[in-house]
Motif scaffolding. Structure first.
Motif, PDB file in Angstrom:
ATOM      1  N   GLU A  43      19.432  52.061  42.131  1.00 14.35           N
ATOM      2  CA  GLU A  43      20.036  51.829  41.294  1.00 14.35           C
ATOM      3  C   GLU A  43      21.345  51.800  41.364  1.00 14.35           C
ATOM      4  OE1 GLU A  43      19.444  53.232  37.577  1.00 14.35           O
ATOM      5  OE2 GLU A  43      20.453  51.288  36.298  1.00 14.35           O
ATOM      6  N   CYS A  46      23.820  53.153  37.516  1.00 14.76           N
ATOM      7  CA  CYS A  46      22.659  53.770  37.325  1.00 14.76           C
ATOM      8  C   CYS A  46      24.117  54.046  35.517  1.00 14.76           C
ATOM      9  CB  CYS A  46      22.879  54.599  37.561  1.00 14.76           C
ATOM     10  SG  CYS A  46      23.043  56.899  37.674  1.00 14.76           S
ATOM     11  N   GLY A  47      24.893  54.400  35.045  1.00 14.90           N
ATOM     12  CA  GLY A  47      25.304  54.621  33.866  1.00 14.90           C
ATOM     13  C   GLY A  47      24.884  56.214  33.297  1.00 14.90           C
ATOM     14  N   ALA A  97      29.230  58.889  43.534  1.00 18.43           N
ATOM     15  CA  ALA A  97      30.048  58.362  44.669  1.00 18.43           C
ATOM     16  C   ALA A  97      30.300  57.153  44.470  1.00 18.43           C
ATOM     17  CB  ALA A  97      29.918  58.420  45.767  1.00 18.43           C
ATOM     18  N   ASP A  98      31.583  56.068  44.968  1.00 15.20           N
ATOM     19  CA  ASP A  98      31.645  55.185  44.989  1.00 15.20           C
ATOM     20  C   ASP A  98      30.724  53.740  45.928  1.00 15.20           C
ATOM     21  OD1 ASP A  98      32.290  52.679  44.946  1.00 15.20           O
ATOM     22  OD2 ASP A  98      34.066  52.906  44.486  1.00 15.20           O
ATOM     23  N   ALA A  99      30.243  52.931  45.447  1.00 15.82           N
ATOM     24  CA  ALA A  99      28.773  52.689  46.116  1.00 15.82           C
ATOM     25  C   ALA A  99      29.692  51.820  47.319  1.00 15.82           C
ATOM     26  CB  ALA A  99      27.929  51.504  45.015  1.00 15.82           C
ATOM     27  N   ALA A 100      30.992  51.988  47.180  1.00 15.03           N
ATOM     28  CA  ALA A 100      31.453  50.821  48.600  1.00 15.03           C
ATOM     29  C   ALA A 100      31.221  51.694  50.141  1.00 15.03           C
ATOM     30  CB  ALA A 100      32.592  50.844  48.002  1.00 15.03           C
ATOM     31  N   ASN A 117      21.946  46.601  37.553  1.00 19.10           N
ATOM     32  CA  ASN A 117      22.578  46.954  35.956  1.00 19.10           C
ATOM     33  C   ASN A 117      23.585  46.715  34.591  1.00 19.10           C
ATOM     34  OD1 ASN A 117      19.086  46.468  35.586  1.00 19.10           O
ATOM     35  ND2 ASN A 117      18.972  49.015  36.078  1.00 19.10           N
ATOM     36  N   PHE A 137      29.958  43.844  49.317  1.00 21.06           N
ATOM     37  CA  PHE A 137      28.133  43.952  48.808  1.00 21.06           C
ATOM     38  C   PHE A 137      27.185  43.633  49.268  1.00 21.06           C
ATOM     39  CE2 PHE A 137      31.404  46.364  45.366  1.00 21.06           C
ATOM     40  CZ  PHE A 137      31.171  47.318  46.194  1.00 21.06           C
ATOM     41  N   THR A 193      18.117  49.370  29.557  1.00 17.73           N
ATOM     42  CA  THR A 193      18.971  50.352  29.706  1.00 17.73           C
ATOM     43  C   THR A 193      19.784  50.188  28.915  1.00 17.73           C
ATOM     44  OG1 THR A 193      21.142  48.358  30.489  1.00 17.73           O
ATOM     45  CG2 THR A 193      18.980  48.998  31.988  1.00 17.73           C
ATOM     46  N   GLU A 194      21.009  51.492  28.409  1.00 15.77           N
ATOM     47  CA  GLU A 194      21.786  51.536  27.516  1.00 15.77           C
ATOM     48  C   GLU A 194      22.467  50.675  27.229  1.00 15.77           C
ATOM     49  OE1 GLU A 194      22.850  53.559  30.250  1.00 15.77           O
ATOM     50  OE2 GLU A 194      20.973  55.327  29.856  1.00 15.77           O
TER      51      GLU A 194
HETATM   52  C1  LIG Z   1      28.506  48.414  32.245  1.00 15.14           C
HETATM   53  S1  LIG Z   1      28.136  50.042  33.132  1.00 15.14           S
HETATM   54  C2  LIG Z   1      25.991  49.412  32.667  1.00 15.14           C
HETATM   55  C3  LIG Z   1      25.373  51.253  33.060  1.00 15.14           C
HETATM   56  C4  LIG Z   1      24.003  51.199  33.278  1.00 15.14           C
HETATM   57  N1  LIG Z   1      23.522  50.402  34.921  1.00 15.14           N
HETATM   58  C5  LIG Z   1      23.606  50.664  31.655  1.00 15.14           C
HETATM   59  O1  LIG Z   1      22.907  48.744  32.250  1.00 15.14           O
HETATM   60  O2  LIG Z   1      23.513  50.325  31.036  1.00 15.14           O
HETATM   61  C6  LIG Z   1      28.923  49.865  34.832  1.00 15.14           C
HETATM   62  C7  LIG Z   1      28.106  51.290  35.712  1.00 15.14           C
HETATM   63  O3  LIG Z   1      28.621  51.279  36.841  1.00 15.14           O
HETATM   64  C8  LIG Z   1      29.494  51.859  37.603  1.00 15.14           C
HETATM   65  N2  LIG Z   1      29.729  51.693  38.919  1.00 15.14           N
HETATM   66  C9  LIG Z   1      30.371  49.991  38.911  1.00 15.14           C
HETATM   67  N3  LIG Z   1      31.331  49.825  40.463  1.00 15.14           N
HETATM   68  C10 LIG Z   1      30.583  51.136  40.776  1.00 15.14           C
HETATM   69  C11 LIG Z   1      30.272  51.962  42.250  1.00 15.14           C
HETATM   70  N4  LIG Z   1      32.137  50.697  42.968  1.00 15.14           N
HETATM   71  N5  LIG Z   1      29.998  52.041  42.644  1.00 15.14           N
HETATM   72  C12 LIG Z   1      29.031  53.303  41.388  1.00 15.14           C
HETATM   73  N6  LIG Z   1      29.203  53.025  40.170  1.00 15.14           N
HETATM   74  C13 LIG Z   1      29.826  52.226  39.921  1.00 15.14           C
HETATM   75  C14 LIG Z   1      30.432  52.394  36.448  1.00 15.14           C
HETATM   76  O4  LIG Z   1      31.104  53.439  36.452  1.00 15.14           O
HETATM   77  C15 LIG Z   1      29.743  51.911  34.832  1.00 15.14           C
HETATM   78  O5  LIG Z   1      28.606  53.270  34.612  1.00 15.14           O
END
Ligand SMILES: C[S@@+](CC[C@H](N)C(=O)[O-])C[C@H]1O[C@@H](n2cnc3c(N)ncnc32)[C@H](O)[C@@H]1O
Length: 218
Positions: A43, A46-47, A97-100, A117, A137, A193-194
């Motif tokens: 995922e 994942c927030g 970490a950053d998924a990039a 999500n 991506f 999800t949240e």
């Molecule tokens: C809008 S929130 C949604 C959180 C959760 N999935 C939910 O549905 O409740 C998006 C999340 O994705 C994370 N995110 C965005 N780009 C990301 C990346 N490139 N790598 C890792 N996390 C990322 C953000 O930090 C944020 O916590």
């Protein structure tokens, strides 16, 4: 909306690197062995972790990894998991970490399903490249996904949903499941999800799309 910075997060994260990896590349090619599974779910974004925590318990034979780049959100998710009574961490881990950089962490064809999500919609065209379903991506996901591997995306954002459908179709994926009001029917097989619970409470429809990697002729 960005999460408020948690003061305890940095030191807590440094003390729990056996559950939430800051250098996930050490497990490249070894995730299924680590999680004792044949099927690996990842995922991205994942927030605060509700989806990962619930799905990993509902599907205990499968492996689950949650990736989150925000330190406060990642620490909140990991702490929730580790402090939850009776929660079994054998089949799950998190990555801060950053998924990039995802290609540094997973081998070719190591992943069975990627979950996106309620990803940030990045409405301005200038920032579309930051979307987790954008071409850059998808090119990476295609490498780490196994043959016929899937991406499953849920969102409340109609524009992101429409644009992502086009990104998927133009970049080697075909649609296998699709809904413009997924929660109209009960889906006990899929955790909420949240963000999803907030949007459902507001009466917003939840869009779902699941796509499968198309075999490419070499
Ligand atoms: C809008 S929130 C949604 C959180 C959760 N999935 C939910 O549905 O409740 C998006 C999340 O994705 C994370 N995110 C965005 N780009 C990301 C990346 N490139 N790598 C890792 N996390 C990322 C953000 O930090 C944020 O916590």
């Amino acid at each position: 909306m960005r999460m408020r910075k948690k003061k305890w997060a940095d030191s807590w994260l440094d003390e729990h690197t056996d559950y939430i990896f800051q250098d996930p590349s050490v497990n490249k090619g070894k995730w299924k062995e680590l999680l004792s599974c044949d099927e690996l779910h990842v995922e991205i974004g994942c927030g605060k972790g509700d989806y990962l925590i619930n799905m990993s318990q509902m599907y205990a034979d499968e492996g689950w990894i949650g990736i989150e780049k925000d330190r406060s959100a990642a620490a909140t998710a990991a702490r929730k998991a580790l402090e939850l009574e009776g929660y079994n961490t054998n089949n799950n881990r998190m990555v801060l970490a950053d998924a990039a950089d995802i290609l540094d962490w997973f081998d070719e064809k190591e992943v069975d399903m990627i979950h996106l999500n309620f990803s940030d919609p990045w409405p301005k065209k200038h920032y579309h490249k930051r979307r987790l379903s954008s071409k850059d991506f998808l090119d990476k996901y295609k490498i780490i996904l196994q043959d016929k591997g899937k991406i499953r995306m849920k969102t409340d954002n109609a524009q992101l949903f429409e644009d992502s459908l086009i990104y998927f179709l133009q970049n080697g994926f075909e649609v296998v499941e699709f809904s413009v009001d997924y929660r109209r029917n009960i889906h006990d097989e899929d955790a909420i999800t949240e963000y999803e619970s907030k949007f459902m409470a507001e009466g917003k429809p939840i869009y779902l799309i699941c796509v499968e990697k198309v075999d490419m002729i070499q």
